[in-house]
Design an enzyme around this catalytic site. Sequence first.
Site, PDB file in Angstrom:
ATOM      1  N   ASP A 269      30.901  77.580  91.522  1.00  0.00           N
ATOM      2  CA  ASP A 269      31.815  78.721  91.428  1.00  0.00           C
ATOM      3  C   ASP A 269      33.157  78.196  90.934  1.00  0.00           C
ATOM      4  OD1 ASP A 269      31.665  81.782  92.821  1.00  0.00           O
ATOM      5  OD2 ASP A 269      33.667  81.031  92.313  1.00  0.00           O
TER       6      ASP A 269
ATOM      7  N   THR B   3      29.174  91.788  87.932  1.00  0.00           N
ATOM      8  CA  THR B   3      29.382  92.656  86.763  1.00  0.00           C
ATOM      9  C   THR B   3      30.071  93.931  87.255  1.00  0.00           C
ATOM     10  OG1 THR B   3      27.138  93.531  87.049  1.00  0.00           O
ATOM     11  CG2 THR B   3      27.430  91.800  85.406  1.00  0.00           C
TER      12      THR B   3
ATOM     13  N   PHE C 245      17.178  92.382  94.061  1.00  0.00           N
ATOM     14  CA  PHE C 245      17.203  93.713  94.699  1.00  0.00           C
ATOM     15  C   PHE C 245      17.754  93.655  96.123  1.00  0.00           C
ATOM     16  CE2 PHE C 245      13.639  93.524  91.693  1.00  0.00           C
ATOM     17  CZ  PHE C 245      14.036  94.512  90.804  1.00  0.00           C
TER      18      PHE C 245
ATOM     19  N   ARG D  89      19.749  93.863  99.544  1.00  0.00           N
ATOM     20  CA  ARG D  89      20.712  94.789 100.157  1.00  0.00           C
ATOM     21  C   ARG D  89      21.671  93.972 100.985  1.00  0.00           C
ATOM     22  NH1 ARG D  89      16.504  97.444 103.884  1.00  0.00           N
ATOM     23  NH2 ARG D  89      15.834  95.286 103.721  1.00  0.00           N
TER      24      ARG D  89
ATOM     25  N   LEU E 250      17.153 109.276 102.821  1.00  0.00           N
ATOM     26  CA  LEU E 250      17.438 110.710 102.871  1.00  0.00           C
ATOM     27  C   LEU E 250      18.402 111.009 104.015  1.00  0.00           C
ATOM     28  CD1 LEU E 250      14.093 112.610 102.114  1.00  0.00           C
ATOM     29  CD2 LEU E 250      16.075 112.286 100.629  1.00  0.00           C
TER      30      LEU E 250
ATOM     31  N   ALA F  38      21.706 112.179 105.062  1.00  0.00           N
ATOM     32  CA  ALA F  38      22.871 112.870 104.501  1.00  0.00           C
ATOM     33  C   ALA F  38      24.131 112.398 105.230  1.00  0.00           C
ATOM     34  CB  ALA F  38      22.698 114.372 104.676  1.00  0.00           C
TER      35      ALA F  38
ATOM     36  N   CYS G  98      27.480  98.177  94.397  1.00  0.00           N
ATOM     37  CA  CYS G  98      26.336  98.301  93.478  1.00  0.00           C
ATOM     38  C   CYS G  98      26.059  99.726  93.021  1.00  0.00           C
ATOM     39  CB  CYS G  98      25.089  97.707  94.117  1.00  0.00           C
ATOM     40  SG  CYS G  98      25.225  95.939  94.343  1.00  0.00           S
TER      41      CYS G  98
HETATM   42  C1  UDX Z   1      21.849  98.542  96.965  1.00  0.00           C
HETATM   43  C2  UDX Z   1      20.329  98.562  96.809  1.00  0.00           C
HETATM   44  O1  UDX Z   1      19.738  99.131  97.982  1.00  0.00           O
HETATM   45  C3  UDX Z   1      19.814  97.169  96.560  1.00  0.00           C
HETATM   46  O2  UDX Z   1      18.404  97.174  96.349  1.00  0.00           O
HETATM   47  C4  UDX Z   1      20.511  96.587  95.342  1.00  0.00           C
HETATM   48  O3  UDX Z   1      20.096  95.260  95.096  1.00  0.00           O
HETATM   49  C5  UDX Z   1      22.017  96.623  95.529  1.00  0.00           C
HETATM   50  O4  UDX Z   1      22.448  97.965  95.822  1.00  0.00           O
HETATM   51  P1  UDX Z   1      23.522  97.917  98.945  1.00  0.00           P
HETATM   52  O5  UDX Z   1      24.651  98.185  98.009  1.00  0.00           O
HETATM   53  O6  UDX Z   1      23.569  96.705  99.824  1.00  0.00           O
HETATM   54  O7  UDX Z   1      22.142  97.814  98.141  1.00  0.00           O
HETATM   55  O8  UDX Z   1      23.439  99.201  99.897  1.00  0.00           O
HETATM   56  P2  UDX Z   1      22.345 100.276 100.325  1.00  0.00           P
HETATM   57  O9  UDX Z   1      21.685  99.862 101.565  1.00  0.00           O
HETATM   58  O10 UDX Z   1      21.491 100.648  99.185  1.00  0.00           O
HETATM   59  O11 UDX Z   1      23.318 101.510 100.679  1.00  0.00           O
HETATM   60  C6  UDX Z   1      24.180 102.040  99.662  1.00  0.00           C
HETATM   61  C7  UDX Z   1      25.023 103.146 100.212  1.00  0.00           C
HETATM   62  O12 UDX Z   1      24.240 104.307 100.426  1.00  0.00           O
HETATM   63  C8  UDX Z   1      25.726 102.872 101.538  1.00  0.00           C
HETATM   64  O13 UDX Z   1      27.056 103.338 101.446  1.00  0.00           O
HETATM   65  C9  UDX Z   1      24.931 103.680 102.544  1.00  0.00           C
HETATM   66  O14 UDX Z   1      25.734 104.098 103.639  1.00  0.00           O
HETATM   67  C10 UDX Z   1      24.504 104.860 101.700  1.00  0.00           C
HETATM   68  N1  UDX Z   1      23.290 105.541 102.162  1.00  0.00           N
HETATM   69  C11 UDX Z   1      22.103 104.856 102.227  1.00  0.00           C
HETATM   70  C12 UDX Z   1      23.316 106.882 102.507  1.00  0.00           C
HETATM   71  O15 UDX Z   1      24.373 107.539 102.423  1.00  0.00           O
HETATM   72  N2  UDX Z   1      22.161 107.495 102.892  1.00  0.00           N
HETATM   73  C13 UDX Z   1      20.979 106.840 102.976  1.00  0.00           C
HETATM   74  O16 UDX Z   1      19.976 107.480 103.340  1.00  0.00           O
HETATM   75  C14 UDX Z   1      20.946 105.476 102.629  1.00  0.00           C
END
Ligand code: UDX
Length: 437
Positions: free
Chosen positions: A30, A85, A149, A151, A254, A256, A264
């Site tokens: 880095d 990115t 992928f 999280r 799902l 809400a 991301c």
């Molecule tokens: C996401 C993807 O899930 C992951 O596969 C990818 O590699 C990077 O982007 P991440 O950003 O860590 O991961 O968060 P994620 O768990 O997907 O949640 C994203 C947002 O959606 C959060 O703010 C979460 O609170 C919100 N969310 C998630 C909802 O509002 N409702 C849901 O049912 C699920």
Amino acid sequence: MKLSVVGCGYLGAVHAACMATLGHEVIAIDTDKAKVEALAAGDAPFYEPGLPELLAEALGSGRLAFSSDIADVKGAQLHFVCVGTPQLHNEIAADLSYVDAAIDSLLPHVSAGDLVVGKSTVPVGTAERLAEVLAAADTGALLAWNPEFLREGHAVGDTLHPDRLVYGVPVGTNGERAVALLDDVYAKTIADGSPRLVTDVATAQLVKVAANSFLAIKISFINAMAELCEATGADVTLLADAIGHDERIGRKFLNAGLGFGGGCLPKDIRAFMARAGELGADQTLAFLREVDAINGRRRVRMVELARDECGGSIAGLRVAVLGASFKPWSDDVRDSPALDVAEQLHLQGADVVVTDPQAVANARAMYPDMSFADSALEAADGADLVLLLTEWPEYVGLDPETLGGVVRQRRILDGRLALDPIAWRAAGWVYRSLGRP
Ligand code: UDX
């Protein structure tokens, strides 16, 4: 195998530690010297469950090292590009300058037969352009795309046991060689049962943004239903449960509430729209504009609900905000719905106190004018209104009586539909949420 990882952010730091755990010898690079020193000392620069233990184990094994000198990648056979990115300032497209800089910095140090593997999320077409850069420099190195992928909050598990591996490789014997090298890297992961798909390079780049777009669509779909529930007195959680029983739909993603944030989903759907526009296909992804708009409306609606609950104005009132990170199990505050709402309430004259189990330091750095507290009880001390905006288990598990003992008024808004309305109302609280009567 000897591997290099370029970029030690969320993706790179976790990937490097996981690759060392799988038995590879890893040098992680880095440009940020302070970050490199911290990581070399076993300190993760962000909160990620399981990462400190993994770093300690990998550093202890002698198979993981960190450096700010790109020349240290010499000798590695495979080079993972894991730089960020982010969204460009004032534009919806992605900033590819870190990816370009990473490839440029690798050029003098890669050898014929090396494989450069992109993991960063990029607009489709980027990998093809970078392959030309490698070819023009006559390095003899190949390029493949292997999107990540993971999280946040589950990054270690998602890296060691991904629900799929995708290799985007060139056609012909070069592609076969790239697949063989990647199979060696992920031998244990594949043996443990992760399916692996081999695609062309364009498909691999698209898989990532298509997956994130689909997740964003699910969340905005249920939040659009929440808007209708608000207009009709229906209950969006029951609606989600009922449609989620259909296996074709599924209950996951799902939930809400305040909608999606983070580093991301928001920027990926915007960069996808920008790329579609460049490809002359802007109409194709026009629906993502609506997905983004529905998501933004949730935050506005939450602020309106707070004002409405307080008789039209929140100026001068004390408001406790539970949660600052964009989701639980993370200290990431990038595009955090919770902080966005807190900031709006603050701008409208409320005396806002924000708390979060992990993200207070990052939130304070972003909003130095806002007040912060170390615990929910401290934040809620004397509050006229409490908002649950990130569903950390310690907030979901709060006892209504205990919290009721410190607030001035028992009024709570549940931005994540995570609390039990019956229990809170039984304890004398006014309970309101988005999409639930
Ligand atoms: C996401 C993807 O899930 C992951 O596969 C990818 O590699 C990077 O982007 P991440 O950003 O860590 O991961 O968060 P994620 O768990 O997907 O949640 C994203 C947002 O959606 C959060 O703010 C979460 O609170 C919100 N969310 C998630 C909802 O509002 N409702 C849901 O049912 C699920």
